[in-house]
Write a protein that holds these residues in place. Structure first.
Motif, PDB file in Angstrom:
ATOM      1  N   TRP A  57      90.665 -44.803  69.233  1.00  0.00           N
ATOM      2  CA  TRP A  57      90.504 -45.205  67.921  1.00  0.00           C
ATOM      3  C   TRP A  57      90.540 -44.376  66.830  1.00  0.00           C
ATOM      4  CZ3 TRP A  57      86.974 -45.482  71.624  1.00  0.00           C
ATOM      5  CH2 TRP A  57      85.994 -45.022  71.457  1.00  0.00           C
ATOM      6  N   HIS A 101      89.416 -49.239  73.567  1.00  0.00           N
ATOM      7  CA  HIS A 101      88.448 -49.851  72.819  1.00  0.00           C
ATOM      8  C   HIS A 101      89.214 -51.131  72.870  1.00  0.00           C
ATOM      9  CE1 HIS A 101      85.023 -50.810  70.541  1.00  0.00           C
ATOM     10  NE2 HIS A 101      84.840 -49.391  70.511  1.00  0.00           N
ATOM     11  N   TRP A 104      90.995 -53.849  70.385  1.00  0.00           N
ATOM     12  CA  TRP A 104      91.764 -53.185  69.808  1.00  0.00           C
ATOM     13  C   TRP A 104      92.880 -52.665  70.554  1.00  0.00           C
ATOM     14  CZ3 TRP A 104      87.368 -49.329  67.633  1.00  0.00           C
ATOM     15  CH2 TRP A 104      86.532 -50.065  66.828  1.00  0.00           C
ATOM     16  N   PHE A 132      80.935 -56.561  68.067  1.00  0.00           N
ATOM     17  CA  PHE A 132      80.364 -56.216  66.549  1.00  0.00           C
ATOM     18  C   PHE A 132      81.394 -56.810  65.723  1.00  0.00           C
ATOM     19  CE2 PHE A 132      82.169 -52.385  68.454  1.00  0.00           C
ATOM     20  CZ  PHE A 132      83.289 -52.069  67.621  1.00  0.00           C
ATOM     21  N   TRP A 180      78.192 -50.597  73.411  1.00  0.00           N
ATOM     22  CA  TRP A 180      77.306 -50.461  72.424  1.00  0.00           C
ATOM     23  C   TRP A 180      77.262 -51.694  71.525  1.00  0.00           C
ATOM     24  CZ3 TRP A 180      79.158 -50.992  67.047  1.00  0.00           C
ATOM     25  CH2 TRP A 180      78.180 -50.995  66.034  1.00  0.00           C
ATOM     26  N   GLU A 220      74.697 -47.474  74.927  1.00  0.00           N
ATOM     27  CA  GLU A 220      74.811 -46.539  73.698  1.00  0.00           C
ATOM     28  C   GLU A 220      73.989 -46.893  72.744  1.00  0.00           C
ATOM     29  OE1 GLU A 220      77.961 -44.806  70.540  1.00  0.00           O
ATOM     30  OE2 GLU A 220      78.628 -46.254  72.080  1.00  0.00           O
ATOM     31  N   LYS A 222      71.632 -46.503  68.918  1.00  0.00           N
ATOM     32  CA  LYS A 222      72.134 -46.168  67.810  1.00  0.00           C
ATOM     33  C   LYS A 222      70.973 -46.743  66.711  1.00  0.00           C
ATOM     34  CE  LYS A 222      75.663 -46.666  64.211  1.00  0.00           C
ATOM     35  NZ  LYS A 222      76.862 -47.016  63.844  1.00  0.00           N
ATOM     36  N   ASP A 255      75.552 -40.717  71.635  1.00  0.00           N
ATOM     37  CA  ASP A 255      76.470 -40.478  70.422  1.00  0.00           C
ATOM     38  C   ASP A 255      75.566 -39.679  69.390  1.00  0.00           C
ATOM     39  OD1 ASP A 255      78.725 -42.217  68.831  1.00  0.00           O
ATOM     40  OD2 ASP A 255      77.472 -40.698  67.820  1.00  0.00           O
ATOM     41  N   HIS A 258      74.105 -40.959  66.096  1.00  0.00           N
ATOM     42  CA  HIS A 258      73.173 -42.174  66.179  1.00  0.00           C
ATOM     43  C   HIS A 258      71.600 -41.776  66.057  1.00  0.00           C
ATOM     44  CE1 HIS A 258      76.542 -44.923  68.015  1.00  0.00           C
ATOM     45  NE2 HIS A 258      77.014 -44.373  66.641  1.00  0.00           N
ATOM     46  N   HIS A 282      79.355 -39.156  73.224  1.00  0.00           N
ATOM     47  CA  HIS A 282      80.136 -39.249  72.236  1.00  0.00           C
ATOM     48  C   HIS A 282      79.836 -38.337  71.227  1.00  0.00           C
ATOM     49  CE1 HIS A 282      81.312 -43.961  72.507  1.00  0.00           C
ATOM     50  NE2 HIS A 282      81.843 -43.362  73.371  1.00  0.00           N
ATOM     51  N   ASP A 290      75.441 -42.163  60.561  1.00  0.00           N
ATOM     52  CA  ASP A 290      76.344 -41.978  61.606  1.00  0.00           C
ATOM     53  C   ASP A 290      77.914 -41.538  60.897  1.00  0.00           C
ATOM     54  OD1 ASP A 290      77.894 -44.649  63.782  1.00  0.00           O
ATOM     55  OD2 ASP A 290      77.818 -42.419  63.932  1.00  0.00           O
ATOM     56  N   ASP A 328      84.009 -39.399  69.569  1.00  0.00           N
ATOM     57  CA  ASP A 328      84.157 -40.384  68.907  1.00  0.00           C
ATOM     58  C   ASP A 328      83.933 -40.019  67.318  1.00  0.00           C
ATOM     59  OD1 ASP A 328      81.981 -43.492  68.909  1.00  0.00           O
ATOM     60  OD2 ASP A 328      83.765 -42.960  67.633  1.00  0.00           O
ATOM     61  N   ILE A 429      87.282 -49.207  59.607  1.00  0.00           N
ATOM     62  CA  ILE A 429      87.890 -48.331  60.685  1.00  0.00           C
ATOM     63  C   ILE A 429      89.195 -48.843  61.288  1.00  0.00           C
ATOM     64  CG2 ILE A 429      85.808 -46.684  60.817  1.00  0.00           C
ATOM     65  CD1 ILE A 429      85.180 -47.904  63.648  1.00  0.00           C
TER      66      ILE A 429
HETATM   67  C1  LRH Z   1      79.244 -47.119  67.081  1.00  0.00           C
HETATM   68  C2  LRH Z   1      80.185 -46.370  67.839  1.00  0.00           C
HETATM   69  C3  LRH Z   1      80.516 -46.924  69.206  1.00  0.00           C
HETATM   70  C4  LRH Z   1      81.875 -47.611  69.053  1.00  0.00           C
HETATM   71  C5  LRH Z   1      82.394 -47.365  67.484  1.00  0.00           C
HETATM   72  C6  LRH Z   1      83.638 -47.269  67.366  1.00  0.00           C
HETATM   73  O1  LRH Z   1      78.933 -46.654  65.774  1.00  0.00           O
HETATM   74  O2  LRH Z   1      79.519 -45.097  67.812  1.00  0.00           O
HETATM   75  O3  LRH Z   1      80.652 -46.184  69.991  1.00  0.00           O
HETATM   76  O4  LRH Z   1      82.240 -48.613  69.816  1.00  0.00           O
HETATM   77  O5  LRH Z   1      81.348 -46.425  67.103  1.00  0.00           O
END
Ligand code: LRH
Ligand code: MN
Length: 430
Positions: A57, A101, A104, A132, A180, A220, A222, A255, A258, A282, A290, A328, A429
């Motif tokens: 991504w 991912h 996607w 999400f 996550w 993960e 956050k 990450d 986070h 990440h 973030d 990331d 994104i």
């Molecule tokens: C959430 C995050 C997670 C991914 C997304 C693109 O903020 O860091 O790792 O799935 O970004």
């Protein structure tokens, strides 16, 4: 092996122009390091063994909730994203794996996708699930959460999606699932903070039960976003307790973006390692939230201190030492390929600098409470310009001495702008 995206002749031609200066710089640094008993070739070999995965991504332009400004020639599907990731690997030689991912990067034939990537010199790192966002035709919305949702059918849907990601990952040759979830609340009282975690743990344990023997589940954490009052897995404490509750194959992923500003992330790394729960990273950088900025672009010293902890961790393994290194980032204003080339260089530089720390001197100063000499042991290593070591390792691996120069001279993005369909304006994104 398919013909790689950048002309090998161009890379060789540019490298030839840089070779003499590189040899000079490498020899000079070698003499400097040998004065402190460090063999530069040994460090170069460590660097040659280092690698970091790129996020599929990250190959496209990122955006914020306000806007996304696409660039012409940016990738619109996993096949084009793989091609761009192959450019980064061909020039840098430190990014041989892609972290996908889903949905996607969904395709109909993952065996073919695996072969396509392999032909471009790429393998696969952790697969990322996505509970999400709602997908078209999805039975249950994730508006009120996923693994921690009140609704049992929604939780099961999220579990099923994660298990599907494991099955896809097995076809790609991956052995890690990154989970996550954005689950949380925006209002006090909206959900019970204790029972939310219980629902998450019950659902996550079903995903855990589906893990093949050689797989890991990377949790993960956050602090906030998309929820702005509470987040179910909001910090390393919630993450390590959840991972301990789930079992030995559950680890924690850090990450860097986070955490609250100024949190001591390198200490979190040391703690997760101490309890055998350090699963991966990440890498990115941030100044406020973030921000998903380029790794080491705001606080390179923090990234160095994280790698310093990783060297100590590798010297004192706890349930082994095998963290997954992944980038990331969200590239809102640069060419994503240039940002990932630059970030891979910065991450590898911090890895190399951490190898240069005189651990004996550091530990002796720590034992003697000689604060200044302990700090200086780190600072001396941080101050070394390791660029000649990375360039030499890259050159010997068939990469480009000057990665951004080679990329720009290749006119790759202009070529892709002619080949690829234009991306529409949009928010967010993806
Ligand atoms: C959430 C995050 C997670 C991914 C997304 C693109 O903020 O860091 O790792 O799935 O970004
Ligand atoms: Mn992340």
């Amino acid at each position: 092996m398919t013909e790689l995206p950048i002309s090998a002749d161009l890379i060789a031609e540019r490298n030839a122009l840089h070779a003499e200066a590189l040899e000079e710089d490498y020899a000079a640094l070698g003499r400097k390091l040998s004065r402190t008993g460090i063999d530069i070739d040994a460090i170069k070999d460590r660097v040659a063994g280092f690698s970091v995965a790129v996020p599929s991504w990250g190959a496209g332009r990122g955006g914020t909730r306000f806007a996304k400004f696409p660039i012409t020639g940016e990738p619109t599907n996993i096949h084009e994203k793989l091609e761009d990731c192959a450019v980064i690997q061909q020039l840098s030689r430190v990014t041989p794996r892609v972290s996908p991912h889903f949905p996607w990067d969904k395709v109909s034939d993952y065996k073919a996708l695996r072969e396509e990537a392999a032909a471009l010199g790429l393998g696969w790192d952790a697969v990322n699930s996505n509970t999400f966002q709602d997908q078209v035709g999805q039975a249950h919305t994730y508006a009120n959460g996923s693994l921690a949702a009140q609704d049992a059918a929604t939780r099961q849907q999220a579990v099923d999606h994660n298990i599907e990601c494991i099955e896809i990952g097995q076809q790609l040759g991956s052995t890690d699932l990154t989970v996550w979830v954005g689950d949380g609340t925006n209002f006090p009282g909206q959900q019970d903070l204790g029972r939310s975690l219980d629902r998450y743990l019950e659902a996550a344990s079903k995903i855990y039960a589906a893990l093949p023997d050689d797989w890991r589940m990377l949790l993960e954490h956050k602090m906030f976003e998309p929820a702005f009052y509470s987040t179910v897995i909001s910090d390393w404490g919630s993450s390590i307790l959840a991972a301990q509750e789930l079992g030995p194959k559950a680890k924690c992923l850090v990450d860097l973006g986070h955490h609250a500003p100024n949190v001591n992330i390198e200490q979190i790394v040391a703690r997760l390692h101490r309890f055998g729960k350090l699963g991966g990273f990440h890498f990115n950088d941030s100044k406020y939230g973030d921000d998903d900025l380029d790794s080491g672009s705001i606080n390179p010293h923090q990234l160095f201190l994280v790698f310093n902890e990783l060297v100590e961790a590798e010297l004192n393994p706890r349930d082994g030492f095998n963290p997954s290194y992944m980038i990331d980032q969200s590239h809102n204003v640069t060419d994503p390929i240039e940002s990932m080339l630059s970030s891979a260089e910065t991450i590898t530089q911090c890895f190399a600098k951490a190898q240069l720390v005189d651990r004996e001197a550091l530990h002796a100063a720590q034992a003697a409470n000689d604060t200044m000499m302990a700090f200086q042991a780190l600072r001396r290593a941080y101050n070394v310009d390791v660029a000649p070591i990375l360039a030499k390792a890259r050159l010997e691996a068939g990469g480009a001495v000057d990665v951004l120069e080679a990329y720009r001279l290749s006119q790759y993005r202009r070529r892709k702008a002619q080949e690829r369909k234009a991306v529409g304006l949009g928010a967010g994104i993806v």
